[in-house]
Each structure stands twice: as structure tokens, then as C-alpha cells.
Design a protein around this motif. Structure first.
Motif, PDB file in Angstrom:
ATOM      1  N   VAL A 144      -0.702   4.179  18.084  1.00  0.00           N
ATOM      2  CA  VAL A 144      -0.930   3.858  16.675  1.00  0.00           C
ATOM      3  C   VAL A 144       0.289   3.180  16.080  1.00  0.00           C
ATOM      4  CG1 VAL A 144      -2.610   5.727  16.398  1.00  0.00           C
ATOM      5  CG2 VAL A 144      -0.207   6.168  15.874  1.00  0.00           C
ATOM      6  N   ASP A 145       0.031   2.263  15.150  1.00  0.00           N
ATOM      7  CA  ASP A 145       1.102   1.518  14.494  1.00  0.00           C
ATOM      8  C   ASP A 145       1.873   2.369  13.497  1.00  0.00           C
ATOM      9  OD1 ASP A 145       0.125  -0.639  15.923  1.00  0.00           O
ATOM     10  OD2 ASP A 145      -1.031  -1.422  14.244  1.00  0.00           O
ATOM     11  N   ASP A 146       1.209   3.366  12.910  1.00  0.00           N
ATOM     12  CA  ASP A 146       1.814   4.190  11.864  1.00  0.00           C
ATOM     13  C   ASP A 146       1.209   5.586  11.983  1.00  0.00           C
ATOM     14  OD1 ASP A 146       1.865   5.565   9.266  1.00  0.00           O
ATOM     15  OD2 ASP A 146       2.662   3.697   8.449  1.00  0.00           O
ATOM     16  N   GLN A 147       2.020   6.568  12.337  1.00  0.00           N
ATOM     17  CA  GLN A 147       1.494   7.913  12.572  1.00  0.00           C
ATOM     18  C   GLN A 147       0.907   8.549  11.314  1.00  0.00           C
ATOM     19  OE1 GLN A 147       4.984   9.567  14.761  1.00  0.00           O
ATOM     20  NE2 GLN A 147       3.417  10.216  16.230  1.00  0.00           N
ATOM     21  N   LYS A 203      -0.443   7.038   8.684  1.00  0.00           N
ATOM     22  CA  LYS A 203      -1.702   6.337   8.416  1.00  0.00           C
ATOM     23  C   LYS A 203      -2.771   6.777   9.409  1.00  0.00           C
ATOM     24  CE  LYS A 203      -3.486   1.603   8.244  1.00  0.00           C
ATOM     25  NZ  LYS A 203      -3.105   0.192   8.440  1.00  0.00           N
ATOM     26  N   ALA A 204      -2.388   6.908  10.673  1.00  0.00           N
ATOM     27  CA  ALA A 204      -3.334   7.342  11.708  1.00  0.00           C
ATOM     28  C   ALA A 204      -3.819   8.764  11.431  1.00  0.00           C
ATOM     29  CB  ALA A 204      -2.690   7.264  13.089  1.00  0.00           C
ATOM     30  N   CYS A 234      -5.302   1.271  12.786  1.00  0.00           N
ATOM     31  CA  CYS A 234      -3.974   1.478  13.373  1.00  0.00           C
ATOM     32  C   CYS A 234      -3.788   0.642  14.633  1.00  0.00           C
ATOM     33  CB  CYS A 234      -3.759   2.949  13.689  1.00  0.00           C
ATOM     34  SG  CYS A 234      -3.901   3.995  12.238  1.00  0.00           S
TER      35      CYS A 234
END
Length: 128
Positions: free
Chosen positions: A10-13, A15-16, A118
Motif C-alpha cells: 500500500v502507498d499509505d498505511q 489511508k489503507a 492504495c
């Protein structure tokens, strides 16, 4: 031997975590700071002691290339089982989840593919 953990990059924990819990309905199981990132897992509320999904930071350069190639080719990173794909498609759509493939019959299974926000495409599937 059995599967204990599986991961999505995921790009952003944060946000995920919000997407996987608030939209998909998973439950946070583990959240341990590990420096810049966290050991962050979610589980199905139907099986809280079951397989954990690690929301793995996509920090390694290869993970970004891998994810981008899968999305570009329309290939889901993983698949989640649901009882009724059409019902989940409608429920998730009402929550603002974007789908790249609507419910589609494929032999003995019905699938749909969603964007997890993500960097991943995720398939939901049910046997007919």
C-alpha cells in the motif's frame, strides 16, 4: 502447514487502514510501530483468528513497479471471497468504492474488481 499472513503493498498505511476497515469491513488486528512504518494487519470479522492481511508499505522500489504493472494490465493483486458479488458490488458502490470490472460470470465463479485507493486492484469472487 497453513497460510498465516498474506500482504498487499500500500502507498499509505493510514489511508489503507481506513479503506480496508471502513469500506471493505475488515477489522484491525495488529498495529505495532516499526520506525517509519507499522506492522499493520486486518482480519475478517467473520474469522478474527484467521488469516491476517498485512498492509505492507510499498517502500521498496520493486513493489511500485510490480503494482503499477498489475494495474496497467488490469490484474488484481489478490482476491477476497464474498457470499454475493452483486450485493457487495452494490454495497461498496454506495460507499464510493470504484470498480474497474462490474460483476462478471466466469465459468463457475462471479467476480468483480475494485480499486483499493492504495495502488492495487482487488478482486471479489463467489462460486455460483
Amino acid at each position: 502447514m497453513r497460510i498465516n499472513l498474506t500482504s498487499v503493498y500500500v502507498d499509505d498505511q493510514a489511508k489503507a487502514l481506513a479503506f480496508y476497515t471502513e469500506k471493505l469491513g475488515f477489522v484491525k488486528k495488529t498495529d505495532v510501530p516499526t520506525g517509519e512504518y507499522r506492522w499493520l494487519t486486518v482480519v475478517s470479522p467473520e474469522d478474527p483468528q484467521g488469516i491476517e492481511l498485512v498492509l505492507e508499505p510499498a517502500a521498496h522500489p520493486a513493489s511500485g513497479q510490480f503494482k503499477d504493472a498489475l494495474v496497467r494490465d488490469g490484474i488484481p493483486f489478490t482476491s477476497f471471497a464474498v457470499d454475493d458479488v452483486q450485493a457487495e458490488y452494490e454495497r461498496l458502490g454506495a460507499l464510493g468504492v470504484s470498480f474497474t470490472q462490474p460483476p462478471t460470470e466466469m465459468g463457475p465463479v462471479t467476480t468483480a474488481v475494485l480499486d483499493d485507493t492504495c495502488g492495487n486492484l482487488i478482486q471479489i469472487a463467489a462460486m455460483r
